[in-house]
Every structure is written in structure tokens, then in C-alpha cells.
Design an enzyme around this catalytic site. Sequence first.
Site, PDB file in Angstrom:
ATOM      1  N   LEU A   1      20.046  48.066  17.073  1.00  0.00           N
ATOM      2  CA  LEU A   1      19.705  49.077  16.629  1.00  0.00           C
ATOM      3  C   LEU A   1      21.212  49.689  16.561  1.00  0.00           C
ATOM      4  CD1 LEU A   1      16.679  50.649  15.272  1.00  0.00           C
ATOM      5  CD2 LEU A   1      18.046  49.847  13.955  1.00  0.00           C
TER       6      LEU A   1
ATOM      7  N   ARG B   1      19.717  50.678  25.752  1.00  0.00           N
ATOM      8  CA  ARG B   1      20.048  49.808  24.196  1.00  0.00           C
ATOM      9  C   ARG B   1      18.926  50.201  23.165  1.00  0.00           C
ATOM     10  NH1 ARG B   1      22.345  44.213  23.919  1.00  0.00           N
ATOM     11  NH2 ARG B   1      24.723  44.336  24.455  1.00  0.00           N
TER      12      ARG B   1
ATOM     13  N   GLY C   1      24.141  53.669  23.178  1.00  0.00           N
ATOM     14  CA  GLY C   1      24.494  54.623  23.565  1.00  0.00           C
ATOM     15  C   GLY C   1      24.352  54.748  25.497  1.00  0.00           C
ATOM     16  N   GLY C   2      24.588  56.235  25.740  1.00  0.00           N
ATOM     17  CA  GLY C   2      24.956  56.009  27.404  1.00  0.00           C
ATOM     18  C   GLY C   2      23.666  55.724  27.472  1.00  0.00           C
TER      19      GLY C   2
ATOM     20  N   ASP D   1      21.384  67.315  24.346  1.00  0.00           N
ATOM     21  CA  ASP D   1      22.294  65.903  23.504  1.00  0.00           C
ATOM     22  C   ASP D   1      22.099  66.419  22.135  1.00  0.00           C
ATOM     23  OD1 ASP D   1      24.228  64.647  23.611  1.00  0.00           O
ATOM     24  OD2 ASP D   1      22.496  62.895  23.941  1.00  0.00           O
TER      25      ASP D   1
HETATM   26  N1  LIG Z   1      13.812  55.995  16.194  1.00  0.00           N
HETATM   27  C1  LIG Z   1      14.781  55.637  15.365  1.00  0.00           C
HETATM   28  N2  LIG Z   1      15.093  54.846  14.210  1.00  0.00           N
HETATM   29  C2  LIG Z   1      16.088  54.470  13.677  1.00  0.00           C
HETATM   30  N3  LIG Z   1      17.466  54.016  14.541  1.00  0.00           N
HETATM   31  C3  LIG Z   1      17.173  54.660  15.741  1.00  0.00           C
HETATM   32  C4  LIG Z   1      16.056  55.017  16.006  1.00  0.00           C
HETATM   33  N4  LIG Z   1      16.806  56.096  17.374  1.00  0.00           N
HETATM   34  C5  LIG Z   1      17.780  55.366  17.747  1.00  0.00           C
HETATM   35  N5  LIG Z   1      18.333  54.492  16.256  1.00  0.00           N
HETATM   36  C6  LIG Z   1      19.283  53.878  16.297  1.00  0.00           C
HETATM   37  O1  LIG Z   1      20.367  53.422  17.939  1.00  0.00           O
HETATM   38  C7  LIG Z   1      22.247  53.878  17.956  1.00  0.00           C
HETATM   39  C8  LIG Z   1      21.961  54.310  19.329  1.00  0.00           C
HETATM   40  O2  LIG Z   1      21.007  55.073  19.775  1.00  0.00           O
HETATM   41  P1  LIG Z   1      21.593  56.112  21.544  1.00  0.00           P
HETATM   42  O3  LIG Z   1      20.208  57.223  20.884  1.00  0.00           O
HETATM   43  O4  LIG Z   1      21.245  54.796  22.259  1.00  0.00           O
HETATM   44  O5  LIG Z   1      22.677  55.964  21.186  1.00  0.00           O
HETATM   45  P2  LIG Z   1      23.215  57.689  20.871  1.00  0.00           P
HETATM   46  O6  LIG Z   1      22.381  58.141  20.133  1.00  0.00           O
HETATM   47  O7  LIG Z   1      24.623  57.108  20.169  1.00  0.00           O
HETATM   48  O8  LIG Z   1      23.870  58.186  22.106  1.00  0.00           O
HETATM   49  P3  LIG Z   1      22.701  59.079  23.570  1.00  0.00           P
HETATM   50  O9  LIG Z   1      22.881  58.220  24.270  1.00  0.00           O
HETATM   51  O10 LIG Z   1      23.904  60.388  23.719  1.00  0.00           O
HETATM   52  O11 LIG Z   1      21.699  58.938  22.638  1.00  0.00           O
HETATM   53  C9  LIG Z   1      21.683  55.196  16.681  1.00  0.00           C
HETATM   54  O12 LIG Z   1      23.157  54.803  17.064  1.00  0.00           O
HETATM   55  C10 LIG Z   1      20.876  55.294  16.159  1.00  0.00           C
HETATM   56  O13 LIG Z   1      21.562  54.502  15.070  1.00  0.00           O
END
Ligand SMILES: Nc1ncnc2c1ncn2[C@@H]1O[C@H](COP(=O)(O)OP(=O)(O)OP(=O)(O)O)[C@@H](O)[C@H]1O
Length: 672
Positions: free
Chosen positions: A359, A366, A362-363, A478
Site C-alpha cells: 500500500l 512498509r 513510510g518512516g 505523528d
Molecule cells: N489501515 C490502512 N488502510 C489502508 N491504507 C493504509 C492503512 N495504513 C496505511 N495505509 C497506506 O499505507 C501508506 C504508508 O503508510 P505508512 O504509515 O507506512 O507511511 P506514512 O504514513 O507515509 O509515514 P509514517 O511512517 O510517518 O506513518 C499510507 O500512505 C496509506 O496510504
Amino acid sequence: MFVKLLIIFFFSLLSQSLTSSSQVLGFTYNGFRRPPANISIQGISTVTAKGFLKLTDKTMVSTGHAFYTKPIRFKDSPNDTVSSFSTTFVFGIYSQIPIVSGHGMAFVIAPNPDLRFSWASQYLGLFNSMNNGNDSNHVLAVEFDTIQNPEFNDTNNNHVGININSLNSVNSSPAGYWNENDQFQNLTLISRKRMQVWVDYDGLTHKIDVTMAPFAEDKPRKPLVSIVRDLSSVLLQDMFVGFSAATAYVLSEHLVFGWSFQVKGKKAPPLDLSKLPKFPKVGPTRVLRFYKSGMPLIALLLIPLLLIISLVFLVRFIVRRKRKFAEELEDWETEFGKNRLRFKDLYYATKGFKDKNLLGSGGFGRVYRGIMPITKKDIAVKRVSNESRQGLKEFVAEIVSIGRMSHRNLVPLLGYCRRRDELLLVYDYMPNGSLEKYLHNSPEVTLDWKQRFKIIQGVASGLFYLHEEWEQVVIHRDVKASNILLDAELNGRLGDFGLARLCDHGSNPQTTRVVGTWGYLAPDHVRTGRATTATDVFAFGVLLLEVACGRHPIEIENESGETALLVDWVFGFLVEGNILDAKDPNLGSEYDQKEIEMVLKLGLLCSHSDPHSRPTMRHVLHYLRGDVTLPDFSPLDLRGNEMMLGIHHGFSESGMFTSGSSIAYSILSGGR
Ligand SMILES: Nc1ncnc2c1ncn2[C@@H]1O[C@H](COP(=O)(O)OP(=O)(O)OP(=O)(O)O)[C@@H](O)[C@H]1O
Ligand SMILES: *[C@@H]1O[C@H](CO)[C@@H](O)[C@H](O)[C@H]1NC(C)=O
Ligand SMILES: *[C@@H]1O[C@H](CO)[C@@H](O)[C@H](O)[C@H]1NC(C)=O
Ligand SMILES: *[C@@H]1O[C@H](CO)[C@@H](O)[C@H](O)[C@H]1NC(C)=O
Ligand SMILES: *[C@@H]1O[C@H](CO)[C@@H](O)[C@H](O)[C@H]1NC(C)=O
Ligand SMILES: *[C@@H]1O[C@H](CO)[C@@H](O)[C@H](O)[C@H]1NC(C)=O
Ligand SMILES: [Mg+2]
């Protein structure tokens, strides 16, 4: 003394007359009964329920014998010549492998029915290596040999021979018969077919004839093997008649279906062929079926090899799989048992964490989309790699306890899984993804003001719940657009709460880490390294501006890479008195000017550089719901002397802005 001798003489006479009077001249067996009548068996021989004599079963390297129990008188006196005799029998050989068999069988006339000292394999249960060829054996045999043994001058592996005291045949011939037109017809001994044999000895001409034919065919006129030999020196007065057979390493059954014998003149009584048992129906094994379908011998041998190899691979696969899906449950985790999910399930849910199911990343790691195997529930699995195992327990405890929270504006945490240096967090899948993709980079779908306002209200309510309504204060750390996820009804839900704590745990106590995302980080957070509810409010303020303006918290202003903070940018409009111009041009025409203005101002207020001047989430919620109107304020109220300090500008000029993702960097505190 004399009387005693007389008595002995009398009795010996009596016994002699008795034996001679009961002397057997012939017998007929149209099949055999159990227990065998007048047949003594030895070794691995048996009489089967089907009514045939099974000289050998599937035992390897063994002998089997079956003799008529009573001796046959071949000579009227010890110095006399051997009388004519005749025998006929029906036999067959079943070999498990259709092309080889071992070792063969023989019709035997021996002085003794006990051939225990004979050997198996090529010795056919007749002799052993010491007595083979010794004239004191007094054995006549007709061999049906299925193996060619050069040491006995065998012609081939399918021959019939007449043997006297030795395994070297006096005369032999390939198995077969001469038909009416005097043409030789081959017969295969191991063809699994019944065949009939006649052995005739003429006491006058001393000719021994061995004739064979396929079952149910008349006796051929021309014999297969003949010798002329006076048997007087070979056979003793009383001899035993029977059969011998031996096996080696190929499982072979030597079978006799019927047998008749006659001594003195007449031919052996003919067998009633209709009464004989049938050749046993043994369904060909699978391997044989392969073979019959034209597979060469090599393939036949390769099959077991392939089986073994595939077995080895299978075992390796199972072991590897076991290791791959091994669950490492530590003692402290038992209390979270309910929340602990199996790695195997997550693995299958995400189709092995395929890139197709990714999907985003992020930090922290995956995020994969998945469907739980049994419940078919849509999930999002976040794979966090944590290098420090220290503090993991506290972290998991915290995440799980936070996961118990249930609020319509939080992304539900379904459970976790821990494996080696990985932590997997399992969330409800949010079908509409993150808020970020609706705001930036000329999105395909934009949200109208009503939808945006609803999302803002939802997020505020979720954050308020974390700050004040839950049993303990939870700081999100965050808050940002990518951590706001939209459910099916486009409600804003906060995700990733508490995850930023992961960086706190286990780190050097001398360093305090600042965790968050550039642009959303409150200046006091950077300065002190401490996250508070007020730092969350700051980030929420930036989020408000981001939603209203459709701009990144930090935007690159020009080609030289100079950056500008969204807060400053909106603040500029406020100073100029046209704050509404800061709104997102993609908003369309349907919007409530008052609401936008309120949100922009609230955003500025929340992102006040002084934490004490920021409203709490409780207040924010009141303003957003319209319960309380936002107090009017001038630009100067927002930025007193901090404006001069240029904290915001200090930020943007530091050039540390690199990506929109979470960052963690350390500010050394104390003496370092
Ligand atoms: N529960 C969820 N349902 C649907 N999509 C999700 C869900 N959680 C995360 N995502 C998708 O996965 C992507 C990556 O999420 P992730 O939290 O790893 O990165 P981030 O939010 O960009 O950074 P951070 O690490 O600061 O949270 C998000 O941009 C989102 O689109
Ligand atoms: C076995 O021998 C006895 C005595 O010689 C005889 O009466 C009987 O018929 C024989 N049985 C068979 C089946 O040959
Ligand atoms: C048989 O022959 C041997 C010598 O060949 C002789 O010594 C013996 O007496 C003979 N026996 C009879 C019963 O004729
Ligand atoms: C033949 O066998 C007899 C008795 O078993 C023995 O005395 C004799 O030496 C043997 N002959 C040979 C040539 O082995
Ligand atoms: C086997 O046959 C060969 C030639 O055919 C012959 O020289 C040899 O003597 C025979 N051996 C026996 C034991 O009969
Ligand atoms: C009989 O078998 C021999 C060799 O085993 C072969 O050469 C011959 O052609 C066969 N004859 C018939 C009629 O099958
Ligand atoms: Mg996230």
C-alpha cells in the site's frame, strides 16, 4: 538268543512284505488340497487356498521343496535296471518384474526328500557347491532355469535341461516345443502362463524325453530335450519324487497346478485340465503398468530415484516452511495472547508480502494490504523493523493497550505479531486510503469543503479522545495527512498513534529523539525534544492549514530550493487581511466562507510557536463544532517577539527538509 533273532527275522520279513504290498506305483493330483495329502513340503513351499502348490513365495534367497511322502520303487531289486516311469505336471512362474525372474524350478528324483543342505539361487535347491557334480548324489532332475549361469554352461535364461547329479545339464534346450509342422515354438518360462511338461523314461531303450507345451494343448510328438542314459547307476531302488525351486533377489513364485506320476510301463495318468486351479490373478503393480506402456527399463529404475529425490526435497521444503513460519512466543507475550496473530496467517493474507499488495511505505516500514484467511477481513499490515530488542516489551504492551481503544475516528488495531527483529501491526483496511492523496500533486479526486470539514472534525474528535478521553494521556506524535485514513464513509480516522514511541524505547537515555515529520514539528518539540499534547495540537494546526489550502506543510518556493513553511505563508495572508485567498483553488464553488476562514485561523492558532498559546483539543473541538466561536485575534497576537526570533524561518532555512515521511533525529542533551 536264537529266538530273539528269529523274531527279528520274522518281523523284518513281515514289514518287507507289507511295504511291497502297499508299494505306490502312481498318483494323480488335479490340484492340491490343504493340508496337502501325501505331499511333504519343506522350506518356503506352501499349498494355497486356491489349490496350487506354491514352491516359493516372495521370500528372497530361499528354497522350497515338495515331495510325494512315500518312496517310489524304481528297481525290483538293488542290482536291477530302472523301470520305465512317466510323469506329467502343469506349472507356471510368477515374477514380480516381468522381464527377470529367479532362479527356477526342477522336477526331482532323489534318494531323500530332505534337501535342506541344498542352496538357493542358481543351485535351485538341488545341490550346494560341495556336492554339485558328485555321483554319490543319485539325483535326476529336469530343470526349468530362468537365469543364465555361465559356470553351469547354461544356454540362456529360459531353458529346460536334464541334469544328473549336477547343475550342468547333460542336455538342454531353450524352452519351447515342436508343433505338428515340426516348427519350433518358443515358450517363455516366466510368462505367467500355465505350461504342461511330460517326462518319460523308457526302461528298455534308456531314453529320457522331456516335452513341454502351452497349457491345454496336446502333447507334441517330438520331445524338447532327450538323452539316452541307463539310469541304473543313478537311481537307487527306492526314490522320492517331487519338486524343488529357489529364489534370489527378484521376487518369484514357482507354482505347480497339477501332477501325476506312474512307474512301470504305463504312461502317467492324464490330468483333468478343467479341474486345475487357474493362474493367480495378480494385478500388475503401478510400476508394471508403466513398464507395459512402453517405458524402458531405465525409466523403471529412475522412478524410485526420482521418488527419493522428491522426498528429500519435500522434507527440505517442510523443514524450511516450519522455520519460516516459526512463532517465537516469549513469556511476557502470553498476556497479549489474544492480540498476537500468527505470522503464517499474515503471510498468507498478504500473499507472502508481495509487492503487488504494497500500500505504501513510510518512516517505520512498509504497509501491505491483505485478506485474513478465515474471516476474510480486509487488513493492512504494517511491517516495522526495529533494530533494538530492548524496550520491545514495553512497546508491545503499549501498542496492545492502545489497540484496545475503540473510537470511530481511530483506525482499529486488530493485533500484532512479532518475529525476529520485526514487528507486524495489523489494522483494519481503510478502503479510501490516506487523506494525503486527495490534497496534493493534482489529485484525480478532490474532496469538497463539506467532506474536508467532516474529516477535520473527525480527526479532532479522535485526537481529543487520545488526549483526554482515554484512561491515560496518549500523545500521537505523528499527526499528518498521510496518517489520516478515510474509511468507507469518508470519515477521517487517525492511524499510527503511538508508533513514534518506538524510537523512544531502547534509545540512549543521554539522547532524546525528536520524532515526527518536518513541517508538522512544533518548535518547542525540536528545542526540548519532548512531545506533549501541545505538540500534537501544533501538528493538527498544520494539518488544518494543509486541508484548507491544499498545500504541503513545507513547499519548495523556487528553483534554488528555497523552502517556505505553510504556516508562514498563510500568516502572510492574515497580515495582508485576505486570509481567504489562501484556500485551496481546487475546492470548487460550494463552500462556507465563514467555516474556511475559521479553519484557517484555527490552524494558525494551533500552530502558534508558543505551546501555551495553543488551544487544547477540547477547545479545538468546540470551535469546530461551532459550540464556541473562535475569538478574534490580530497577527500580532499570534506572533509577538517570536516573530522576530524567526524560529519558523530558522527551520525552513536549515535545509533539513528532505521528505514527507517521519524522521527521527537526535538532539544531544546533557554533556555530549
Ligand atoms: N489501515 C490502512 N488502510 C489502508 N491504507 C493504509 C492503512 N495504513 C496505511 N495505509 C497506506 O499505507 C501508506 C504508508 O503508510 P505508512 O504509515 O507506512 O507511511 P506514512 O504514513 O507515509 O509515514 P509514517 O511512517 O510517518 O506513518 C499510507 O500512505 C496509506 O496510504
Ligand atoms: C495317500 O496315500 C494313501 C495311502 O497310500 C491313499 O489311500 C490315498 O488315496 C492317498 N491320497 C492321495 C490324495 O493320493
Ligand atoms: C549286486 O551286485 C554286486 C556287485 O555288482 C554284488 O556284490 C551283489 O551281491 C549283488 N546283489 C544281488 C542281490 O544280486
Ligand atoms: C562325493 O560325496 C561323497 C560322500 O558325500 C564323498 O565321500 C566324496 O569325497 C565326494 N566326491 C567328491 C569328488 O567330492
Ligand atoms: C562348458 O562348455 C564348454 C564349451 O562349450 C566346455 O569346454 C566345458 O567343458 C563345459 N563345462 C562343463 C562343466 O560342462
Ligand atoms: C525364439 O527365441 C529365440 C531366442 O530367444 C529367437 O532367436 C527366435 O527368433 C524365437 N523364435 C520365435 C518363433 O519366436
Ligand atoms: Mg502512517
